[in-house]
Design a protein around this motif. Structure first.
Motif, PDB file in Angstrom:
ATOM      1  N   ILE A  13       0.844  -1.192   0.000  1.00 40.93           N
ATOM      2  CA  ILE A  13       0.000   0.000   0.000  1.00 40.93           C
ATOM      3  C   ILE A  13       0.882   1.247   0.000  1.00 40.93           C
ATOM      4  N   SER A  14       0.587   2.197  -0.877  1.00 32.43           N
ATOM      5  CA  SER A  14       1.418   3.386  -1.049  1.00 32.43           C
ATOM      6  C   SER A  14       1.227   4.364   0.107  1.00 32.43           C
ATOM      7  N   ARG A  15       2.176   5.299   0.202  1.00 39.11           N
ATOM      8  CA  ARG A  15       2.086   6.361   1.211  1.00 39.11           C
ATOM      9  C   ARG A  15       0.834   7.194   0.978  1.00 39.11           C
ATOM     10  N   ARG A  16       0.521   7.465  -0.252  1.00 33.05           N
ATOM     11  CA  ARG A  16      -0.657   8.264  -0.595  1.00 33.05           C
ATOM     12  C   ARG A  16      -1.926   7.571  -0.108  1.00 33.05           C
ATOM     13  N   SER A  17      -2.027   6.270  -0.342  1.00 29.09           N
ATOM     14  CA  SER A  17      -3.202   5.516   0.094  1.00 29.09           C
ATOM     15  C   SER A  17      -3.279   5.466   1.617  1.00 29.09           C
ATOM     16  N   PHE A  18      -2.122   5.397   2.265  1.00 30.71           N
ATOM     17  CA  PHE A  18      -2.086   5.392   3.723  1.00 30.71           C
ATOM     18  C   PHE A  18      -2.644   6.692   4.286  1.00 30.71           C
ATOM     19  N   LEU A  19      -2.224   7.828   3.723  1.00 36.32           N
ATOM     20  CA  LEU A  19      -2.716   9.120   4.203  1.00 36.32           C
ATOM     21  C   LEU A  19      -4.206   9.288   3.905  1.00 36.32           C
ATOM     22  N   LYS A  20      -4.640   8.737   2.783  1.00 31.93           N
ATOM     23  CA  LYS A  20      -6.074   8.765   2.464  1.00 31.93           C
ATOM     24  C   LYS A  20      -6.858   7.967   3.501  1.00 31.93           C
ATOM     25  N   TYR A  21      -6.291   6.828   3.910  1.00 29.75           N
ATOM     26  CA  TYR A  21      -6.933   6.016   4.945  1.00 29.75           C
ATOM     27  C   TYR A  21      -7.026   6.803   6.253  1.00 29.75           C
ATOM     28  N   CYS A  22      -5.954   7.526   6.598  1.00 26.59           N
ATOM     29  CA  CYS A  22      -5.966   8.329   7.823  1.00 26.59           C
ATOM     30  C   CYS A  22      -7.053   9.399   7.756  1.00 26.59           C
ATOM     31  N   LEU A  24      -9.878   9.231   5.972  1.00 28.25           N
ATOM     32  CA  LEU A  24     -11.181   8.569   6.116  1.00 28.25           C
ATOM     33  C   LEU A  24     -11.432   8.166   7.557  1.00 28.25           C
ATOM     34  N   THR A  25     -10.385   7.759   8.260  1.00 30.72           N
ATOM     35  CA  THR A  25     -10.522   7.386   9.661  1.00 30.72           C
ATOM     36  C   THR A  25     -10.960   8.592  10.485  1.00 30.72           C
ATOM     37  N   ALA A  26     -10.328   9.747  10.251  1.00 29.69           N
ATOM     38  CA  ALA A  26     -10.698  10.966  10.968  1.00 29.69           C
ATOM     39  C   ALA A  26     -12.157  11.333  10.695  1.00 29.69           C
ATOM     40  N   THR A  27     -12.578  11.192   9.446  1.00 31.96           N
ATOM     41  CA  THR A  27     -13.960  11.507   9.077  1.00 31.96           C
ATOM     42  C   THR A  27     -14.941  10.589   9.777  1.00 31.96           C
ATOM     43  N   SER A  28     -14.644   9.294   9.800  1.00 35.51           N
ATOM     44  CA  SER A  28     -15.550   8.324  10.422  1.00 35.51           C
ATOM     45  C   SER A  28     -15.675   8.538  11.922  1.00 35.51           C
ATOM     46  N   LEU A  29     -14.621   9.141  12.532  1.00 38.29           N
ATOM     47  CA  LEU A  29     -14.651   9.405  13.963  1.00 38.29           C
ATOM     48  C   LEU A  29     -15.188  10.796  14.284  1.00 38.29           C
ATOM     49  N   GLY A  30     -15.546  11.552  13.255  1.00 37.27           N
ATOM     50  CA  GLY A  30     -16.071  12.889  13.473  1.00 37.27           C
ATOM     51  C   GLY A  30     -15.015  13.882  13.908  1.00 37.27           C
ATOM     52  N   PRO A  33      -9.975  17.914  10.315  1.00 38.20           N
ATOM     53  CA  PRO A  33      -8.822  17.578   9.476  1.00 38.20           C
ATOM     54  C   PRO A  33      -7.481  17.741  10.199  1.00 38.20           C
ATOM     55  N   SER A  34      -7.442  18.600  11.216  1.00 37.28           N
ATOM     56  CA  SER A  34      -6.196  18.817  11.948  1.00 37.28           C
ATOM     57  C   SER A  34      -5.727  17.576  12.688  1.00 37.28           C
ATOM     58  N   PHE A  35      -6.636  16.583  12.862  1.00 35.55           N
ATOM     59  CA  PHE A  35      -6.265  15.361  13.566  1.00 35.55           C
ATOM     60  C   PHE A  35      -5.592  14.340  12.647  1.00 35.55           C
ATOM     61  N   ILE A  36      -5.664  14.560  11.340  1.00 30.69           N
ATOM     62  CA  ILE A  36      -5.109  13.578  10.400  1.00 30.69           C
ATOM     63  C   ILE A  36      -3.617  13.328  10.645  1.00 30.69           C
ATOM     64  N   CYS A  62     -23.176  -9.283  18.017  1.00 26.47           N
ATOM     65  CA  CYS A  62     -22.188  -8.200  17.994  1.00 26.47           C
ATOM     66  C   CYS A  62     -21.035  -8.552  17.057  1.00 26.47           C
ATOM     67  N   THR A  63     -20.566  -9.791  17.123  1.00 27.73           N
ATOM     68  CA  THR A  63     -19.520 -10.238  16.205  1.00 27.73           C
ATOM     69  C   THR A  63     -20.022 -10.194  14.767  1.00 27.73           C
ATOM     70  N   GLU A  64     -21.246 -10.669  14.554  1.00 24.54           N
ATOM     71  CA  GLU A  64     -21.831 -10.639  13.207  1.00 24.54           C
ATOM     72  C   GLU A  64     -21.898  -9.211  12.672  1.00 24.54           C
ATOM     73  N   SER A  65     -22.212  -8.268  13.558  1.00 26.92           N
ATOM     74  CA  SER A  65     -22.271  -6.869  13.155  1.00 26.92           C
ATOM     75  C   SER A  65     -20.869  -6.339  12.860  1.00 26.92           C
ATOM     76  N   PHE A  66     -19.920  -6.622  13.728  1.00 26.66           N
ATOM     77  CA  PHE A  66     -18.549  -6.130  13.604  1.00 26.66           C
ATOM     78  C   PHE A  66     -17.910  -6.511  12.271  1.00 26.66           C
ATOM     79  N   ILE A  67     -18.098  -7.759  11.858  1.00 23.14           N
ATOM     80  CA  ILE A  67     -17.430  -8.222  10.638  1.00 23.14           C
ATOM     81  C   ILE A  67     -18.073  -7.651   9.375  1.00 23.14           C
ATOM     82  N   ARG A  68     -19.147  -6.893   9.529  1.00 18.43           N
ATOM     83  CA  ARG A  68     -19.795  -6.258   8.383  1.00 18.43           C
ATOM     84  C   ARG A  68     -19.496  -4.764   8.286  1.00 18.43           C
ATOM     85  N   SER A  69     -18.555  -4.284   9.076  1.00 15.94           N
ATOM     86  CA  SER A  69     -18.192  -2.872   9.007  1.00 15.94           C
ATOM     87  C   SER A  69     -17.604  -2.542   7.639  1.00 15.94           C
ATOM     88  N   ALA A  70     -17.943  -1.355   7.136  1.00 22.58           N
ATOM     89  CA  ALA A  70     -17.440  -0.928   5.824  1.00 22.58           C
ATOM     90  C   ALA A  70     -16.460   0.237   5.921  1.00 22.58           C
TER      91      ALA A  70
END
Length: 365
Positions: A13-22, A24-30, A33-36, A62-70
């Motif tokens: 996985i490239s550095r660019r994709s890694f930062l994109k993941y970061c 998206l993670t910040a967005t999903s946690l509400g 952008p300063s937290f990225i 709960c496990t069934e729900s967890f493994i369906r996270s997108a």
């Protein structure tokens, strides 16, 4: 142990994709952008955190729900972000081999691992209603919790006791916080919790190495600070006094509010109306069924799911659903009357001014 970033680079996985993941993670946690950069730094430098996942009295939803996270995908959380070293539902090992892994992680990472608990321990008959590895589950829970860094109580079973603790509760099923009292416990209630809420909570803990801000009941504020009612797309119909009166009536077809059908959205704190389920596709209210309040303590002992709440006082608008329409009409009527009175007064002033001006002009002539 490898860091999250090292695992991603090893997978190509490239550095660019890694930062994109970061991002998206910040967005999903509400988070802003300063937290990225903080998320990226943590994932680049922190070793993956060992997680031990135990199952007590529960249905595994709960496990069934967890493994369906997108967002993020459960596989990314399990395979990259954390080291899920023990989960008797998901792991390949079983029996003595599985228990040996449990003991190894507890010893090697003493005070550093996270304990995730799905379900609860029954205390009656010395805990004999739930046996694991030849011993009562309550004993296993206490032993694993002793050297954990923090505990996540997955679902309403672990958080509140849920249906197995319903009256008369013959097994004395007991929520986690009443058994473990010397560790921080993060409650993630719901039957089951929303997948993205589960992965979001654990992502936050792994990224920032701390417990998220909790409400007075121990739930993460990032997901449990608002009522389902507050962001429900049917809320305008509630405020307008437009309700479904019986299943599949014309009001139901129009998508009116389900409050009179027993919807518990006005008293339930969860992210269902914003995050929704199945990658944001829908949630129970959108599917035509009222909320049953499954993330709230004691929801199973509060009568029928179809009993209407009778005393809702929110924002000073209404005392119950029957009065909403009348109140709205009264407000509109009062507003119209006030507007009419103001208009009459204004016209009277204008007429008086016109007469005075005419009289003055006549005298000057």
């Amino acid at each position: 142990m490898e860091t999250f970033y090292e695992v991603m680079r090893r997978k190509g996985i490239s550095r660019r994709s890694f930062l994109k993941y970061c991002s998206l993670t910040a967005t999903s946690l509400g988070l802003a952008p300063s937290f990225i950069p903080h998320i990226a730094h943590a994932m680049e430098n922190k070793p993956r955190t060992p997680v031990l996942w135990l199952h007590g009295l529960e249905c595994t939803c709960c496990t069934e729900s967890f493994i369906r996270s997108a967002h993020p995908l459960a596989k990314d959380v399990v395979l990259s972000m954390l080291s899920l070293d023990y989960d008797d539902t998901l792991m390949a090992a079983a029996g003595h081999q599985a228990e040996a892994i449990l003991e190894e992680i507890m010893t090697q990472y003493k005070g550093k691992y996270i304990l995730a608990v799905e379900g609860n321990p029954p205390l009656n008959e010395d805990g004999m209603f739930c046996i694991q590895s030849g011993k009562p589950f309550v004993e296993k829970l206490k032993r694993v919790a002793k050297d954990s860094k923090a505990i996540i109580a997955w679902g309403s079973c672990a958080s509140w006791g849920c249906v197995q603790a319903a009256k008369p509760n013959p097994t004395q099923a007991t929520p986690i916080h009443k058994v473990i009292t010397d560790k921080p416990i993060i409650k993630v209630p719901g039957c089951p919790p929303i997948p993205e809420v589960m992965t979001g909570v654990i992502t936050y803990m792994l990224t920032f190495d701390r417990v998220p801000e909790l409400d007075r009941q121990g739930r993460p504020k990032m997901f449990y600070s608002q009522r389902i009612h507050d962001k429900c797309y049917r809320r305008p119909h509630f405020d307008a006094g437009q309700f479904v009166e019986s299943w599949d009536d014309e009001s139901a077809r129009k998508g009116y509010c389900l409050y009179k059908m027993g919807c518990k959205g006005p008293t339930t704190y969860n992210a269902c109306s914003t995050v929704q389920w199945n990658e944001g596709t829908s949630f129970p209210i959108k599917a035509g069924h009222g909320c049953i309040g499954c993330s709230e303590e004691g929801f199973w002992d509060r009568g029928s799911f179809y009993d209407r709440l009778t005393n809702i006082r929110q924002f000073g608008i209404e005392s119950n659903a029957d009065k909403v329409g009348g109140t709205a009409a009264a407000i509109v009527g009062a507003t119209v009357a006030a507007h009419a009175a103001i208009s009459v007064a204004k016209r009277a002033r204008d007429n008086a001014a016109a007469r005075k001006q005419a009289a003055s002009a006549s005298n000057n002539a």
